[in-house]
Design a protein around this motif. Structure first.
Motif, mmCIF file in Angstrom:
data_model
loop_
_atom_site.group_PDB
_atom_site.id
_atom_site.type_symbol
_atom_site.label_atom_id
_atom_site.label_comp_id
_atom_site.label_asym_id
_atom_site.label_seq_id
_atom_site.Cartn_x
_atom_site.Cartn_y
_atom_site.Cartn_z
ATOM 1 N N ALA A 185 0.866 -1.247 0.182
ATOM 2 C CA ALA A 185 -0.017 -0.009 0.107
ATOM 3 C C ALA A 185 0.819 1.288 0.034
ATOM 4 O O ALA A 185 0.581 2.322 -0.974
ATOM 5 N N ASP B 43 0.853 4.568 -2.368
ATOM 6 C CA ASP B 43 0.598 6.019 -1.988
ATOM 7 C C ASP B 43 0.806 5.908 -0.419
ATOM 8 O O ASP B 43 -0.157 5.603 0.235
ATOM 9 N N THR C 14 0.443 8.494 1.448
ATOM 10 C CA THR C 14 -0.251 9.343 2.195
ATOM 11 C C THR C 14 -1.939 8.447 2.623
ATOM 12 O O THR C 14 -2.350 8.572 3.689
ATOM 13 N N VAL C 15 -2.303 7.817 1.388
ATOM 14 C CA VAL C 15 -3.457 7.102 1.814
ATOM 15 C C VAL C 15 -3.208 5.871 2.824
ATOM 16 O O VAL C 15 -3.965 5.622 3.704
ATOM 17 N N ALA C 16 -1.979 5.090 2.854
ATOM 18 C CA ALA C 16 -1.573 4.121 3.706
ATOM 19 C C ALA C 16 -1.455 4.816 5.046
ATOM 20 O O ALA C 16 -2.232 4.313 6.045
ATOM 21 N N ALA C 17 -0.853 6.100 5.103
ATOM 22 C CA ALA C 17 -0.708 6.569 6.553
ATOM 23 C C ALA C 17 -2.283 6.837 6.957
ATOM 24 O O ALA C 17 -2.480 6.680 8.465
ATOM 25 N N HIS C 18 -3.218 7.374 6.152
ATOM 26 C CA HIS C 18 -4.647 7.811 6.666
ATOM 27 C C HIS C 18 -5.488 6.396 7.057
ATOM 28 O O HIS C 18 -6.335 6.500 7.691
ATOM 29 N N ALA C 19 -4.901 5.293 6.533
ATOM 30 C CA ALA C 19 -5.717 4.100 6.690
ATOM 31 C C ALA C 19 -5.166 3.436 8.237
ATOM 32 O O ALA C 19 -5.614 2.516 8.591
#
Ligand SMILES: Nc1ncnc2c1ncn2[C@@H]1O[C@H](COP(=O)(O)OP(=O)(O)O)[C@@H](O)[C@H]1O
Ligand SMILES: [Mg+2]
Lengths: 306, 242
Positions: free
Chosen positions: A179, A183, A185-190
């Protein structure tokens, strides 16, 4: 564990036993070839462990490899061999932690350049230290190992590396790695602690690479910085992993075996043109199959069916 | 399962530009509130500061009484804040189900293995992607990617959902589906902060609205009233219409 995994394990187990018995049946020359090949399979698999999913292309392979070899050269006369290996692993781990903490914020090409620079920096530092502090140009390693002994150690390390890679691939960290390669950023927000996972994987991968250098060191008998910090090691590792496919467990193996044999033959037959051929091959692989042979075969299969 | 959100004097500069200036507001548990304003007024920046994507230059963000102001995004996610992105951001290497499983594995709880797969299917079914888990995200249509992104956000079991123009770019029938989906969430008691330009959606979904212009909050109140205020009309349409 399902049937397919069990079959896979059984098959891999038989292969490892056969490989372990091989030196008893073949000549020393071929044991040497097998040794070198196993070294590169391990390097490429360990490299892909971090660089495959995250897509952080590291050229620091030889920095860790060389540090491993040098640790053995410096310590082999003052402590027992197993302890030397442990020290090498520890030094590799600490170095990876420091490098990771300072560089994993860098993205894309900056990371590539930094890791390449790091390898040069380590080489120059070791050279400078040997010339100005210890007054040695090179070092001798006297360990009572024959080719097959080194080969068995490498084989064991290769098996451990595959097991680690397999276990990570099945775990939630494997998913997180893929992940964040897509991306961050997306991984962090998940909910993924991106920095920590990258650091962890970089340390595991670099420690294995350091150990490959340490185990292979006695093979040379005499070492100096230009031998064990040769940047070709980093490039070959990278090409092998990319050829087979750095996103798959078996990818680096599939790339390393034929390329190692090819490089052996090239370096004997065309020693002067070796680096040019290496460069051309590299370009070819990146352009023709950026995702590796295994992905290409998958594509062709799917294409054939529909 | 919802928690209140409280934002006090939030502030953000980009070089010389003040993108968000002293913005404060509260969301009660279970409320769906619209965050409105012309392009560049600072809405996405507010969401970025709540979710931890950008550090604040001043102010505090509290969720259910916990101060999350300077937390990293992954920590904020574990405190129950999930978001979607203004431009949809699928993870192309992962399958549709894996996109959702990521949040299940790293959200508030650690769901993994067969259980996680079943939960992912459940979330996908909720957004209307039943049985599509094994597909590549690259093969999904635009609205299906948006649905997947919603499922991914919901999979971390959030107390607060931040939707950044989630309904933008949908055709009228898709818009209807999208609005129904958010209404379903509302029915489940989810707290939602909804950045939106589509007035039909705002009227259908938001009991309250907050309006920003040039980084400042210029109005707040029940949607029907706020949308009539001269300052709001002026911000959206320019001086001539005020
Ligand atoms: N990362 C950034 N760096 C510099 N300027 C930014 C950044 N993000 C947003 N801005 C600027 O801040 C202002 C507010 O942007 P944004 O929050 O995206 O507005 P909105 O979502 O309301 O359209 C704009 O002028 C934008 O150009
Ligand atoms: Mg925006």
């Amino acid at each position: 564990m399902n049937m397919k995994t069990l079959h896979g394990f059984a098959l891999a187990g038989v292969a490892v036993v056969l490989l372990a018995c091989a030196p008893l049946l073949i000549s020393d020359y071929w044991t040497g070839v097998l040794l070198g090949m196993t070294g590169y399979v391990t390097l490429a698999t360990a490299w892909a462990l971090f660089s495959g999913p995250t897509r952080y292309i590291s050229l620091a392979t030889v920095a860790f490899f060389g540090v491993g070899a040098y640790t053995v050269a410096v310590l082999n006369e003052v402590m027992p061999y197993p302890l030397v290996l442990l020290c090498a692993a520890g030094i590799g781990m600490i170095m990876a932690l420091m490098v990771g903490l300072s560089t994993l914020r860098l993205a894309g090409v900056y990371f590539v350049i930094f890791t390449f620079g790091l390898a040069e920096l380590v080489r120059q530092t070791v050279s400078w230290w040997e010339v100005n502090v210890t007054y040695t140009m090179g070092r001798y390693i006297f360990l009572p190992f024959e080719g097959r002994h080194i080969y068995w150690q490498l084989l064991a390390l290769a098996v451990v590396t595959f097991l680690i890679s397999w276990a990570i691939g099945r775990s939630r960290f494997g998913l997180a790695l893929k992940a964040l390669g897509d991306d961050e950023t997306v991984a962090a927000h998940a909910g993924v602690d991106v920095t920590r996972i990258k650091l962890l994987l970089f340390v595991i991968s670099s420690t294995i690479i350091t150990l490959v250098g340490a185990i292979q060191a006695p093979r040379w008998t005499y070492i100096e910085p230009s031998i064990v910090f040769n940047p070709t090691v980093s490039f070959m590792t990278l090409i092998m992993a990319l050829l087979g496919g750095a996103m798959r467990l078996w990818g680096p193996l599939v790339g390393a075996v034929p390329l190692f044999l090819l490089f052996e033959w090239l370096s004997v037959s065309f020693p002067d043109h070796f680096s040019i051929i290496l460069g051309l091959l590299f370009i070819l692989i990146v352009f023709v199959m950026p995702n590796g042979v295994l992905a290409k075969i998958d594509d062709l299969r799917k294409g054939g069916r529909t | 399962m919802s928690k209140p959100l409280e934002i006090m004097n939030l502030h953000k500069r980009f070089g010389g530009l003040v993108a968000v200036k002293d913005v404060s507001f509260k969301l009660q548990p279970g409320e769906v509130v619209g965050l409105l304003g012309p392009n560049g007024s600072g809405k996405t920046t507010v969401l970025n500061m709540i979710s931890g994507a950008l550090p604040c230059d001043g102010g505090t963000v509290r969720i259910g009484g916990t101060d999350i102001t300077m937390m990293k995004p992954h920590k904020v996610a574990k405190h129950g804040v999930a978001r979607t992105f203004q431009l949809v951001r699928p993870l192309p290497t992962l399958s549709v189900a894996e996109n959702v499983q990521l949040s299940l594995a790293f959200g508030k709880k650690r769901h993994w293995g067969r259980e996680a797969r079943a939960l992912a299917e459940e979330k996908l079914a909720f957004v209307g992607l039943e049985g599509r888990g094994d597909e590549r995200v690259g093969n999904l249509t635009y609205i299906d990617q948006k649905r997947m992104e919603m499922a991914r956000a919901l999979a971390s079991e959030p107390d607060l959902l931040l939707l950044d123009e989630w309904l933008a770019g949908l055709n009228p029938s898709e818009l209807r589906i999208g609005i129904d989906l958010v209404q379903n969430l509302q029915g489940q008691g989810m707290t939602v902060l909804l950045v939106e330009h589509i007035m039909e959606a705002v009227r259908a979904l938001c009991s309250r609205c907050i309006v920003m212009s040039a980084g400042e909050k210029i109005a707040e109140g029940p949607s029907a009233e706020v949308l009539q205020e001269p300052a709001v009309i002026k911000a959206y349409l320019g001086d001539d219409h005020a």
